[in-house]
Design an enzyme around this catalytic site. Structure first.
Site, PDB file in Angstrom:
ATOM      1  CG  HIS A  27      59.006  28.830  25.079  1.00 53.34           C
ATOM      2  ND1 HIS A  27      60.293  29.195  25.352  1.00 53.34           N
ATOM      3  CD2 HIS A  27      58.244  29.927  25.320  1.00 53.34           C
ATOM      4  CE1 HIS A  27      60.319  30.464  25.750  1.00 53.34           C
ATOM      5  NE2 HIS A  27      59.087  30.926  25.728  1.00 53.34           N
ATOM      6  CB  THR A  28      56.965  23.631  20.453  1.00 50.96           C
ATOM      7  OG1 THR A  28      56.603  24.589  19.455  1.00 50.96           O
ATOM      8  CG2 THR A  28      55.864  23.521  21.476  1.00 50.96           C
ATOM      9  N   GLY A 116      58.193  40.812  20.799  1.00 51.33           N
ATOM     10  CA  GLY A 116      57.972  39.386  20.634  1.00 51.33           C
ATOM     11  C   GLY A 116      57.645  38.988  19.215  1.00 51.33           C
ATOM     12  CG  ASP A 164      61.753  33.588  16.319  1.00 51.90           C
ATOM     13  OD1 ASP A 164      60.613  33.100  16.326  1.00 51.90           O
ATOM     14  OD2 ASP A 164      62.301  34.064  17.333  1.00 51.90           O
TER      15      ASP A 164
END
Length: 378
Positions: A27-28, A116, A164
Site C-alpha cells: 500500500h505504498t 493477492g 503490480d
C-alpha cells in the site's frame, strides 16, 4: 470461440504474463513510496491471432469457460467486471494508436484468482503486450505498464498504484525490483536467499478491491496529506513526509487518518532497510521487517482479516520461518513466508490442519520463484 480444436500453428503469437509477489512495501505505491516486487512463475498464457476483420474481437477464458466479443469502434464499459479489464486496456491503447484491428485470443491461467498475486495486472499487461507485438504498435514496456494501470483506474474502478503492472512487465529472473513509485526509477536487486525459499499460503478467502476499501484507504491517506500541506505546501504525497513531520500533526488530524499515514511513512523506511539487509544477506533482518509490516497492516492500516492474522501468528511458532506477512490489497489472499526449504512440507501440513480446524477452509500452498516479466513464450 473455444481452444479445444485449435492447432497451435494457427496462432500468430503466444505470450506469458506473470503474477507478482511483493517482498515488502504494501500500500505504498499509490502513496509514491518504494516497493520491492517481482514477477513469479504463475502466469496467464495468451494465444493471439489476427482474424482479418477491421473491428471484431473475440476472447475466450479457458479457466471460466466463458467468452466475450466486442467491436473496436464501439468499446464501452461492461456490466461484467472481468470484461472491463480487457475493455479498459483496449480503450487505453486506442488513446495512443489507431493500429488495432480485429483479433482472437484464448486465455489460460494458473494464477489463483483473489490470492493477492495480481491476476488482474497479469491480464491487463499480457493483453497489452500481446497486442503491441501482434500489431507492431511500438509501445515501450513502461508504456504498457502505465496504460494497464490506467485501464484499472478508468474501467475497473480500482485506483491502484503502478507496482503490480510494473512488476508484471519489467521483472527479471532471480531478481527483485526496488521501484520508486514517484519517479519510476528502478533497479534490479539479486535475490540470494538460499537455503530459504518463498512460500505463499492462500487463505482461499477472496476480496474485491473495487468494492471500496482500497479506494477508501487511498482517500484517507490523501486527506492526511491535505492537512500536512497546510503547513508544508511543498508536500504532495506521503513519500515526502518524515516521521517527525507526521508526528507534528497527530492531534491535528482524525485518528484513523493518522494511523493510515503512520503505517505508510514507517513502511517506506522498512522497504529501504530491507534492501540494505538483502544486500548484506541479513535474511533474518528482512524477516523481522516482514513481521513488522504485517503488524502495521493489521493494526494501523486495517486491511488484514482473521484468516491472514492466524497464518502469520502460526508461522511464529516455527524457527524455520524467519518472516511472514499478508500480501496484496488485503481482506484475504495470501501470506508470504520466508522459510527454510527443508521445512516446507512439514510446515504446510501443520498449517493446513490448524487452518482447517480453525476456519473449516482448505489451505493451499505454493512456492513462488522470481521470474521473467511478460514475454513471448518460448
Amino acid at each position: 470461440m473455444k481452444d479445444a480444436e485449435f492447432n497451435p500453428n494457427k496462432w500468430d503469437l503466444i505470450i506469458d504474463s506473470p503474477g507478482r509477489i511483493n517482498i515488502i512495501g504494501e500500500h505504498t505505491d499509490y502513496n509514491n513510496g518504494f516497493v520491492l516486487p517481482t514477477a513469479i512463475d504463475k502466469k496467464i498464457k495468451f494465444k493471439f491471432k489476427k482474424n482479418g476483420s477491421i473491428n471484431t474481437c473475440s476472447i475466450y477464458s479457458k479457466n471460466f469457460d466463458t467468452s466475450m466479443s466486442f467491436e473496436l469502434n464501439k468499446v464501452a464499459k461492461s456490466e461484467k467486471q472481468w470484461e472491463n479489464y480487457i475493455l479498459g486496456v483496449i480503450y487505453e491503447i486506442q488513446q495512443i494508436t489507431d493500429k488495432l484491428r480485429g483479433f482472437d485470443c484464448v486465455l489460460d491461467s494458473d494464477i489463483p484468482v483473489g490470492s493477492g498475486i495480481s491476476s488482474s495486472a497479469a491480464l491487463e499487461c499480457g493483453l497489452a503486450y500481446g497486442l503491441n507485438e501482434l500489431f507492431d504498435l511500438k509501445l515501450s514496456k513502461q508504456t504498457i505498464a502505465e496504460l494497464s494501470q490506467r485501464a484499472e483506474h478508468n474501467y475497473v474502478g480500482t485506483k491502484c498504484g503502478i507496482m503490480d503492472q510494473f512488476a508484471s512487465v519489467m521483472s527479471k529472473k532471480d531478481h527483485i525490483i526496488l521501484l520508486d513509485c514517484q519517479s519510476l526509477d528502478y533497479e534490479f536487486v539479486p535475490l540470494n536467499i538460499k537455503p530459504f525459499k518463498i512460500l505463499l499460503l492462500n487463505t482461499n478467502v477472496s476480496h474485491n478491491l473495487a468494492s471500496g476499501e482500497y479506494n477508501i484507504r487511498r482517500s484517507q491517506c490523501e486527506h492526511g496529506v491535505e492537512i500536512i500541506k497546510q503547513k508544508y505546501p511543498e508536500i504532495n504525497s506521503l513519500r515526502n513526509v518524515s516521521l517527525p513531520v507526521l508526528q507534528e500533526f497527530e492531534s491535528h488530524m482524525p485518528e484513523v487518518n493518522y494511523k493510515r499515514c503512520l503505517y505508510v511513512v514507517q513502511e517506506k523506511e522498512r522497504v529501504l532497510n530491507a534492501v540494505k539487509a538483502l544486500r548484506k544477506d541479513l535474511l533474518h533482518k528482512v524477516g523481522a521487517y516482514m513481521y513488522e509490516t504485517h503488524d502495521g497492516l493489521q493494526n494501523q492500516y486495517e486491511v488484514s482479516c482473521p484468516e491472514l492474522d492466524f497464518l502469520v501468528d502460526f508461522s511464529k511458532k516455527y524457527d524455520e520461518v524467519i518472516g511472514a506477512r499478508m500480501m496484496g490489497g488485503g481482506f484475504g489472499g495470501c501470506t508470504i513466508n520466508l522459510i527454510h526449504g527443508d521445512a516446507i512440507d512439514s510446515f504446510v501440513a501443520d498449517a493446513s490442519k490448524a487452518y482447517h480446524d480453525k476456519f473449516n477452509i482448505k489451505l493451499t500452498a505454493f512456492e513462488a520463484m522470481p521470474s521473467q516479466g511478460t514475454s513471448i513464450a518460448n
